[in-house]
Design an enzyme around this catalytic site. Structure first.
Site, PDB file in Angstrom:
ATOM      1  N   GLN A 128       0.839  -1.200   0.000  1.00 47.69           N
ATOM      2  CA  GLN A 128       0.000   0.000   0.000  1.00 47.69           C
ATOM      3  C   GLN A 128       0.877   1.254   0.000  1.00 47.69           C
ATOM      4  OE1 GLN A 128      -1.693   0.976   3.761  1.00 47.69           O
ATOM      5  NE2 GLN A 128      -3.575   1.833   2.898  1.00 47.69           N
ATOM      6  N   GLU A 181      -9.167  -2.106   5.483  1.00 51.74           N
ATOM      7  CA  GLU A 181      -7.919  -2.313   6.214  1.00 51.74           C
ATOM      8  C   GLU A 181      -8.178  -2.422   7.703  1.00 51.74           C
ATOM      9  OE1 GLU A 181      -3.557  -0.173   6.781  1.00 51.74           O
ATOM     10  OE2 GLU A 181      -5.277   1.041   6.206  1.00 51.74           O
ATOM     11  N   GLU A 228      -5.505   8.605  17.272  1.00 52.75           N
ATOM     12  CA  GLU A 228      -6.169   9.909  17.344  1.00 52.75           C
ATOM     13  C   GLU A 228      -7.175  10.085  16.202  1.00 52.75           C
ATOM     14  OE1 GLU A 228      -2.498   9.864  19.611  1.00 52.75           O
ATOM     15  OE2 GLU A 228      -2.940   9.352  17.536  1.00 52.75           O
ATOM     16  N   SER A 249       0.718   6.539   2.794  1.00 56.03           N
ATOM     17  CA  SER A 249       1.322   7.520   3.693  1.00 56.03           C
ATOM     18  C   SER A 249       2.588   8.127   3.103  1.00 56.03           C
ATOM     19  CB  SER A 249       1.660   6.875   5.039  1.00 56.03           C
ATOM     20  OG  SER A 249       0.489   6.467   5.710  1.00 56.03           O
ATOM     21  N   SER A 251       4.514  -1.518   4.438  1.00 54.12           N
ATOM     22  CA  SER A 251       4.748  -2.930   4.762  1.00 54.12           C
ATOM     23  C   SER A 251       4.854  -3.750   3.484  1.00 54.12           C
ATOM     24  CB  SER A 251       3.596  -3.469   5.618  1.00 54.12           C
ATOM     25  OG  SER A 251       3.467  -2.752   6.816  1.00 54.12           O
TER      26      SER A 251
END
Length: 393
Positions: free
Chosen positions: A112, A230, A363, A115, A147
């Site tokens: 993926q 996910e 968060e 980010s 990952s």
């Protein structure tokens, strides 16, 4: 209408034509996919039969009892849990037929590319650019916390295609070839001593427009499908009683009476009950998935998963004392998958710290639960209508 009896008959036919004891593993898995027994709720021709999702358990039980091989779901979890549902919902027929069979069989590993160093919790602020060039898109940028990038053949990727639009509206979603010469994968060494994560640099990577999922500029909507699946795959996977982190510490408690104290006993009982509640909540979540797409409940399950893993592993280290600080391999390793339960307590304690970051930070997930489950007022977002290129960075 496909029912349980029909599925058992189809499984019997599969086993008769491809005996697990004599059929090569990959051949058996391909035959299972072609028979529609991979994921029964998918359409015919794509590994399924268009049957109710709940009937997958019937197929899995029959095949397990017969000693049939599985597709090593932990190794290909990103493909199964994140890429496949997104490909199914947004991919063209050609894309689905090209990618879903080898994905499910495990012949092609996925990762993926979401980010970035400056766009983690605020993923929509991402800056990796994709520029149209004829029938291709040319991609440049950097991704991080990826990952399995070092073993992946394909990646799901989101990139900015229009910097003049607000950040959520100028993103497009692609399938990226990890063997492209412009893809560079570098290891990120973690606190455990391993490098299961990576940073990925994309330099003039060419992606055909045929590998775009969804419309141009609608990548954020497509990405939500990926992210919700996910969180379900991380926090809502099916486990037996005393599965997951609670299993090893419970076994240690039973096997090592010399380590027991009253205080630790009370804490273990509390965590055991909470782990069982989370497990049963995961079962309820999977029942809800039978009726539709995953929602914000998956975020709540992922929150519970992260907190419990950290508290349970902390208790285990405290129970073992100085023994709990050790594990067998601090050298730089490049594992294909995360192993939470097959390693020592010290490893589990350190690795679980990442659970509150990966798959959505705690968060961010708390905000999702507050707004979409509890109906609380949303946090002020002053940058929603500002062009991405005008945002302060």
């Amino acid at each position: 209408m496909t029912d349980a009896a029909d599925l058992r008959s189809r499984v019997a036919d599969l086993l008769a034509a491809h005996p697990p004891a004599t059929t090569p593993r990959a051949d058996f898995l391909r035959a299972r996919f072609d028979a529609g027994l991979a994921w029964v709720h998918y359409p015919p021709g794509l590994g399924g039969l268009g049957a109710p999702r709940s009937l997958q358990a019937v197929v899995d039980a029959e095949l397990t009892a017969a000693g049939a091989p599985d597709n090593d779901p932990r190794r290909i979890g990103i493909g199964l849990g994140m890429a496949a549902p997104t490909l199914l919902q947004y991919g063209s027929e050609e894309v689905k037929r090209r990618f879903l069979p080898p994905l499910w069989v495990g012949e092609e590993v996925w990762c993926q590319l979401f980010s970035e160093p400056g766009a983690g919790s605020d993923l929509a602020a991402l800056g990796t650019r994709a520029v149209r060039d004829g029938d291709d898109w040319v991609v440049n940028g950097q991704k991080v916390w990826t990952s399995s990038a070092h073993v992946a053949r394909w990646a799901i990727l989101i990139a900015r295609t229009d910097p003049d639009l607000p950040k959520h509206r100028g993103i497009t979603y692609f399938v990226c070839d990890m063997t492209d010469p412009g893809v560079e994968v570098r290891p990120l060494r973690q606190i455990t001593g391993e490098a299961e994560f990576n940073e990925v640099f994309l330099t003039d990577v060419r992606i055909p427009d045929a590998h775009r999922l969804g419309e141009v500029g609608e990548g954020w909507k497509v990405a939500q499908t990926t992210l919700m699946n996910e969180r379900v795959s991380i926090g809502g996977s099916r486990i037996p009683r005393e599965g997951g982190m609670i299993g090893p510490v419970s076994r240690t408690w039973r096997d090592r009476p010399d380590l027991r104290t009253h205080d630790l006993h009370q804490r273990l009982l509390t965590l055991w009950v909470e782990a069982e509640v989370a497990r049963l909540a995961g079962e309820r979540l999977r029942q809800q998935l039978v009726a539709g797409q995953p929602g914000p409940e998956g975020s709540a399950m992922k929150l519970a998963f992260a907190r419990l893993n950290q508290e349970i592993s902390g208790l285990e280290v405290e129970l073992l004392g100085e023994e709990g600080l050790l594990y067998d391999d601090w050298t730089l390793r490049r594992p294909e998958l995360v192993d939470f339960t097959g390693r020592e307590a010290g490893y589990r304690y350190l690795r679980s710290k990442g659970n509150s970051i990966e798959g959505g930070t705690t968060e961010v997930l708390l905000n999702i639960v507050a707004e979409r489950v509890l109906g609380l007022p949303a946090e002020p977002r002053n940058d929603k209508d500002i062009a991405w290129k005008d945002l302060a960075r």
